[in-house]
Design a protein around this motif. Structure first.
Motif, PDB file in Angstrom:
ATOM      1  N   UNK A   3       0.831  -1.198   0.000  1.00 50.17           N
ATOM      2  CA  UNK A   3       0.000   0.000   0.000  1.00 50.17           C
ATOM      3  C   UNK A   3       0.870   1.254   0.000  1.00 50.17           C
ATOM      4  N   UNK A   4       0.488   2.230  -0.798  1.00 51.56           N
ATOM      5  CA  UNK A   4       1.149   3.537  -0.820  1.00 51.56           C
ATOM      6  C   UNK A   4       0.295   4.483   0.007  1.00 51.56           C
ATOM      7  N   UNK A  18     -12.534  15.198  -3.665  1.00 58.84           N
ATOM      8  CA  UNK A  18     -12.481  14.654  -5.019  1.00 58.84           C
ATOM      9  C   UNK A  18     -11.255  13.786  -5.239  1.00 58.84           C
ATOM     10  N   UNK A  19     -10.107  14.245  -4.736  1.00 66.39           N
ATOM     11  CA  UNK A  19      -8.870  13.481  -4.885  1.00 66.39           C
ATOM     12  C   UNK A  19      -8.964  12.179  -4.092  1.00 66.39           C
ATOM     13  N   UNK A  20      -9.506  12.271  -2.863  1.00 63.77           N
ATOM     14  CA  UNK A  20      -9.655  11.079  -2.034  1.00 63.77           C
ATOM     15  C   UNK A  20     -10.499  10.019  -2.742  1.00 63.77           C
ATOM     16  N   UNK A  21     -11.628  10.444  -3.293  1.00 64.45           N
ATOM     17  CA  UNK A  21     -12.513   9.508  -3.990  1.00 64.45           C
ATOM     18  C   UNK A  21     -11.807   8.857  -5.166  1.00 64.45           C
ATOM     19  N   UNK A  28      -3.830  -0.124  -4.528  1.00 65.72           N
ATOM     20  CA  UNK A  28      -2.533   0.006  -3.865  1.00 65.72           C
ATOM     21  C   UNK A  28      -2.300   1.380  -3.238  1.00 65.72           C
ATOM     22  N   UNK A  29      -3.335   2.226  -3.191  1.00 68.59           N
ATOM     23  CA  UNK A  29      -3.180   3.570  -2.633  1.00 68.59           C
ATOM     24  C   UNK A  29      -4.172   3.763  -1.492  1.00 68.59           C
ATOM     25  N   UNK A 118       2.638   6.404  -8.494  1.00 69.08           N
ATOM     26  CA  UNK A 118       3.390   5.163  -8.675  1.00 69.08           C
ATOM     27  C   UNK A 118       4.820   5.424  -9.124  1.00 69.08           C
ATOM     28  N   UNK A 119       5.006   6.426  -9.980  1.00 71.17           N
ATOM     29  CA  UNK A 119       6.357   6.739 -10.470  1.00 71.17           C
ATOM     30  C   UNK A 119       7.244   7.245  -9.341  1.00 71.17           C
TER      31      UNK A 119
END
Length: 212
Positions: A3-4, A18-21, A28-29, A118-119
């Motif tokens: 998990x990230x 909005x970002x959370x959703x 993996x986040x 991810x990057x």
């Protein structure tokens, strides 16, 4: 799958929601916290130890650039992706020079944010292609004298690097090993006198080594 953990730092609650959703759709986040100003951001980083901070530039009490400087000064171990409306060259340069691992505009496709997380978690940097294209018209990086000529393969790799591809993706695209890609990238960095992928991408675009 590891998990990230992500901390959201933006003074607009609706933006954070909005970002959370969006991020919660990714297996993996995991969003572990939200803050609305720079002071709270620093405190939350110490308490929660996130892997990645999604950071706005324009925040009360302490702006995003100041947060980046504090993180850099104290050597806090976390990655930072700037997510902002600001596309001014001076701000972009300031953010990158003060340790931003990624830079994305809020108007960008949401998939870019997922890719950036991810990057940067993999140890690389991610600069939004639209930002890189804009930098082509700027004086963000001056042409350096005596730059060694890149080989044909290195030019192929730097073009893919500008596109934001992982080393493995570059290797698959060119049908070479990932180790070979890493060696070529090290050579590219040495020849154009840069220290990371973001600087290399900006240099390549500014000096017309690739076409956007």
């Amino acid at each position: 799958m590891a998990q990230i953990s992500v901390l959201l730092a933006d003074d607009h609650m609706m933006v954070r929601e909005g970002i959370r959703q969006l991020l919660e759709l990714e297996d993996n986040i995991c969003v572990i916290g939200e803050v609305g100003n720079g002071i709270e951001c620093i405190d939350a980083i110490y308490k929660l130890r996130p892997d990645v901070v999604i950071l706005d530039i324009n925040m009360p009490k302490m702006d995003g650039i100041s947060v980046l400087k504090r993180i850099k000064e104290t050597n806090i171990k976390c990655k930072v992706i700037v997510l902002t409306f600001y596309n001014e060259l001076a701000i972009i340069q300031d953010a990158v020079q003060n340790g931003a691992n990624g830079y994305i505009l809020k108007e960008a496709d949401s998939a870019l944010l997922i890719k950036a997380i991810n990057v940067v978690t993999s140890g690389e940097k991610y600069i939004q292609p639209a930002i890189a294209a804009m930098l082509r018209q700027s004086k963000f990086i001056e042409k350096q004298k005596g730059v060694e000529i890149l080989t044909k393969r290195e030019l192929e790799i730097i073009k893919l690097l500008v596109g934001g591809l992982y080393n493995k993706e570059i290797a698959d695209d060119l049908n070479i090993s990932e180790k070979t890609v890493k060696n070529h990238i090290s050579s590219i960095f040495r020849k154009i006198n840069v220290s990371d992928r973001t600087q290399a991408a900006v240099y390549a675009i500014k000096n017309n080594l690739v076409e956007i």
